[in-house]
Each structure stands twice: as C-alpha cells, then as structure tokens.
Design a protein around this motif. Structure first.
Motif, PDB file in Angstrom:
ATOM      1  N   UNK A   1     -10.886   8.127  13.371  1.00  0.00           N
ATOM      2  CA  UNK A   1     -12.271   8.486  13.086  1.00  0.00           C
ATOM      3  C   UNK A   1     -12.555   8.682  11.603  1.00  0.00           C
ATOM      4  N   UNK A   2     -11.580   9.075  10.812  1.00  0.00           N
ATOM      5  CA  UNK A   2     -11.819   9.299   9.383  1.00  0.00           C
ATOM      6  C   UNK A   2     -11.770   8.009   8.569  1.00  0.00           C
ATOM      7  N   UNK A   3     -11.479   6.883   9.246  1.00  0.00           N
ATOM      8  CA  UNK A   3     -11.328   5.631   8.508  1.00  0.00           C
ATOM      9  C   UNK A   3     -10.091   5.634   7.643  1.00  0.00           C
ATOM     10  N   UNK A   4      -8.932   6.036   8.196  1.00  0.00           N
ATOM     11  CA  UNK A   4      -7.713   6.136   7.379  1.00  0.00           C
ATOM     12  C   UNK A   4      -7.248   4.781   6.874  1.00  0.00           C
ATOM     13  N   UNK A   5      -6.542   4.812   5.768  1.00  0.00           N
ATOM     14  CA  UNK A   5      -5.944   3.585   5.259  1.00  0.00           C
ATOM     15  C   UNK A   5      -4.615   3.302   5.941  1.00  0.00           C
ATOM     16  N   UNK A   6      -3.944   4.367   6.420  1.00  0.00           N
ATOM     17  CA  UNK A   6      -2.665   4.221   7.119  1.00  0.00           C
ATOM     18  C   UNK A   6      -2.675   5.097   8.362  1.00  0.00           C
TER      19      UNK A   6
ATOM     20  N   UNK B   1       0.835  -1.196   0.000  1.00  0.00           N
ATOM     21  CA  UNK B   1       0.000   0.000   0.000  1.00  0.00           C
ATOM     22  C   UNK B   1       0.871   1.246   0.000  1.00  0.00           C
ATOM     23  N   UNK B   2       1.961   1.183   0.754  1.00  0.00           N
ATOM     24  CA  UNK B   2       2.891   2.305   0.892  1.00  0.00           C
ATOM     25  C   UNK B   2       4.303   1.754   0.833  1.00  0.00           C
ATOM     26  N   UNK B   3       5.151   2.366   0.029  1.00  0.00           N
ATOM     27  CA  UNK B   3       6.518   1.864  -0.115  1.00  0.00           C
ATOM     28  C   UNK B   3       7.490   3.018  -0.290  1.00  0.00           C
TER      29      UNK B   3
ATOM     30  N   UNK C   1       8.286  -1.019   3.319  1.00  0.00           N
ATOM     31  CA  UNK C   1       7.057  -1.314   2.596  1.00  0.00           C
ATOM     32  C   UNK C   1       5.980  -1.704   3.602  1.00  0.00           C
ATOM     33  N   UNK C   2       4.763  -1.230   3.359  1.00  0.00           N
ATOM     34  CA  UNK C   2       3.644  -1.485   4.252  1.00  0.00           C
ATOM     35  C   UNK C   2       2.487  -2.035   3.442  1.00  0.00           C
ATOM     36  N   UNK C   3       1.921  -3.147   3.901  1.00  0.00           N
ATOM     37  CA  UNK C   3       0.845  -3.808   3.180  1.00  0.00           C
ATOM     38  C   UNK C   3      -0.502  -3.512   3.838  1.00  0.00           C
ATOM     39  N   UNK C   4      -1.585  -3.598   3.080  1.00  0.00           N
ATOM     40  CA  UNK C   4      -2.908  -3.306   3.644  1.00  0.00           C
ATOM     41  C   UNK C   4      -3.195  -4.134   4.892  1.00  0.00           C
ATOM     42  N   UNK C   5      -3.662  -3.473   5.948  1.00  0.00           N
ATOM     43  CA  UNK C   5      -4.031  -4.153   7.174  1.00  0.00           C
ATOM     44  C   UNK C   5      -2.884  -4.600   8.056  1.00  0.00           C
TER      45      UNK C   5
ATOM     46  N   UNK D   1      -7.440  -0.746  14.654  1.00  0.00           N
ATOM     47  CA  UNK D   1      -6.942  -0.612  13.288  1.00  0.00           C
ATOM     48  C   UNK D   1      -7.207  -1.877  12.486  1.00  0.00           C
ATOM     49  N   UNK D   2      -6.990  -3.034  13.095  1.00  0.00           N
ATOM     50  CA  UNK D   2      -7.233  -4.289  12.381  1.00  0.00           C
ATOM     51  C   UNK D   2      -8.716  -4.476  12.083  1.00  0.00           C
ATOM     52  N   UNK D   3      -9.566  -4.043  13.001  1.00  0.00           N
ATOM     53  CA  UNK D   3     -11.006  -4.153  12.762  1.00  0.00           C
ATOM     54  C   UNK D   3     -11.450  -3.275  11.596  1.00  0.00           C
ATOM     55  N   UNK D   4     -10.826  -2.131  11.441  1.00  0.00           N
ATOM     56  CA  UNK D   4     -11.204  -1.211  10.364  1.00  0.00           C
ATOM     57  C   UNK D   4     -10.406  -1.442   9.082  1.00  0.00           C
ATOM     58  N   UNK D   5      -9.376  -2.293   9.142  1.00  0.00           N
ATOM     59  CA  UNK D   5      -8.575  -2.583   7.960  1.00  0.00           C
ATOM     60  C   UNK D   5      -7.444  -1.612   7.726  1.00  0.00           C
ATOM     61  N   UNK D   6      -7.179  -0.719   8.684  1.00  0.00           N
ATOM     62  CA  UNK D   6      -6.096   0.254   8.516  1.00  0.00           C
ATOM     63  C   UNK D   6      -4.741  -0.414   8.719  1.00  0.00           C
ATOM     64  N   UNK D   7      -3.750   0.054   7.974  1.00  0.00           N
ATOM     65  CA  UNK D   7      -2.369  -0.362   8.205  1.00  0.00           C
ATOM     66  C   UNK D   7      -1.750   0.631   9.191  1.00  0.00           C
ATOM     67  N   UNK D   8      -0.779   0.169   9.970  1.00  0.00           N
ATOM     68  CA  UNK D   8      -0.182   1.006  11.008  1.00  0.00           C
ATOM     69  C   UNK D   8       1.340   0.942  10.917  1.00  0.00           C
TER      70      UNK D   8
END
Length: 242
Positions: free
Chosen positions: A173-178, A21-23, A43-47, A204-211
C-alpha cells in the motif's frame, strides 16, 4: 598553450546496465556460536523478483533480514539506492521500513484487534495520512486482491489464504520500492499458496516494486525472474538477470 578541460565522463554511459537497487556483498552474521551467514551476496534490480531458496537453517531468512535493515551483519556491505545500510542510523532504517520497504511474513502478522481495512491502512496512518484517505486507499487494495468483502472483518474471521492476501495489500500500500517476503506461502495449501504468490508478483510488477522472496518451494520460485540458492550461509546465483 592551455588545453581545454576534458568534459567529465558520466557515471553511466548510454546502454550500460542499470546499477542494482539493493546489493549485499560479503555478508557474515553469527548468533552466538552459530554462523548464519558466511560470505553471502545478493543484488536486486528495479522491478525484479528474486527467489532465495535453500533448506531450513541455510541462512536465507537471515540474509533477507540483513538486506532489509532488520538485522545488522557482522561484516560485509549493503547498499540501497547509493545509501550504506550497514552504518545507517536506526531512525533512518525505521523510516525506510515504513515508506520504501514492504514486508510479507509466513503467518501474515496482521493485528488481530483491527479490521482487515484498518490493518491495510496502518502503514499509511503511521506515515501521517488521515484515516479517511488511508482507508480509501486500503479499500482499493483489498478490492484489487479480491478480498474487498473482508474489509470490516477481523483477521480471525478470515481463512489463511484470505488473510495472506490482506497482508499482501498491507505490504504494497505504501508503494514500496522493495518487498521482502519471508516464506509467504509456507502456512498455506498449494492452491492458496500459488494464488498468493501470483497476486504478489503481479501486483509488484504493476507498481514497479522489486521483490525478494525466501522460499523452499519450487512452485513459488517459478514466479521469480532469478533464483539465488543459500546453503551453509553462502549464496549461489543460479540464473543470470534477463
């Protein structure tokens, strides 16, 4: 005789691993004569939850700020969802930080004049939400993180652990992806620190965000899926993605 055109190959075949998702790759950054990053990569992968570890002055916070588009590297590449963040305009980076990126800092950085409810609702208000709708969502997040009773209190009326959970709610709260977390437990005792990092990673895991969480504490890194060690501005990935 004309041969039929070969079908176009898909960018990714079934069963291929998902792209990051981010590299960030080959990142260099200096502040005056001080070299903060020297060929750093992540590198960071979704979730996924990734802990960036290292001693003070190793470059880990600078790496996080570069990946988040807060600081531009002197060299290297950063791609987020196929977008080049190194050359992205300031308005585009600001828009990403408002909507798709969440931030959690060591001391929370809540606005002292606002109530906890208003602090959590603030990112939504900046995004154009009505006050009523934003505060309704903020109240739900405060309840989710067991600090609903603090909604009308100011940050100065909260303990350090309570304030940091309010900051977690604001980051998510905004439902961020990261979500970018810079020493989120550094100002807390061990009990409150562990509670905050557990709530952050679970939510974060419940919402699918990567951290991406910067820390020097092994007990915090234990909640991550993978660790990246930063030392002298360079990075070493110590664990393969599971």
């Amino acid at each position: 005789m004309n041969r039929p055109a070969s079908p176009a190959l898909p960018d990714r075949l079934p069963g291929d691993p998902a792209p990051p998702l981010l590299a960030g790759s080959g990142l260099r950054k200096s502040f005056g004569l001080t070299r903060a990053l020297e060929d750093a990569s992540l590198s960071l992968y979704p979730g996924e939850v990734v802990a960036v570890m290292g001693p003070s002055g190793s470059g880990k916070s600078t790496l996080l700020h570069c990946l988040a588009g807060v600081v531009r590297p002197d060299a290297g590449t950063i791609e987020y969802g196929g977008q080049d963040l190194v050359t992205a305009s300031d308005p585009r980076l600001s828009a990403l930080r408002r909507s798709e990126f969440g931030f959690l800092f060591q001391f929370g950085q809540l606005v002292p004049e606002l109530s906890c409810l208003e602090n959590v609702a603030l990112p939504l208000r900046l995004g154009g939400w009505s006050r009523r709708r934003a505060e309704r969502s903020a109240a739900e997040w405060l309840d989710r993180l067991d600090v609903g009773g603090l909604a009308r209190k100011t940050p100065g009326e909260c303990s350090g652990g309570q304030g940091q959970r309010v900051a977690v709610a604001r980051a998510l709260i905004t439902g961020p992806r990261v979500v970018f977390a810079d020493e989120p437990t550094g100002a807390l005792d061990s009990l409150n620190g562990e509670r905050v990092i557990r709530m952050l990673t679970e939510a974060a895991r419940e919402t699918g965000a990567a951290v991406v969480v910067v820390t020097h504490e092994a007990r915090v890194a234990a909640y991550a899926d993978r660790e990246v060690v930063c030392r002298d501005g360079r990075t070493l990935d110590t664990g393969a993605r599971g």
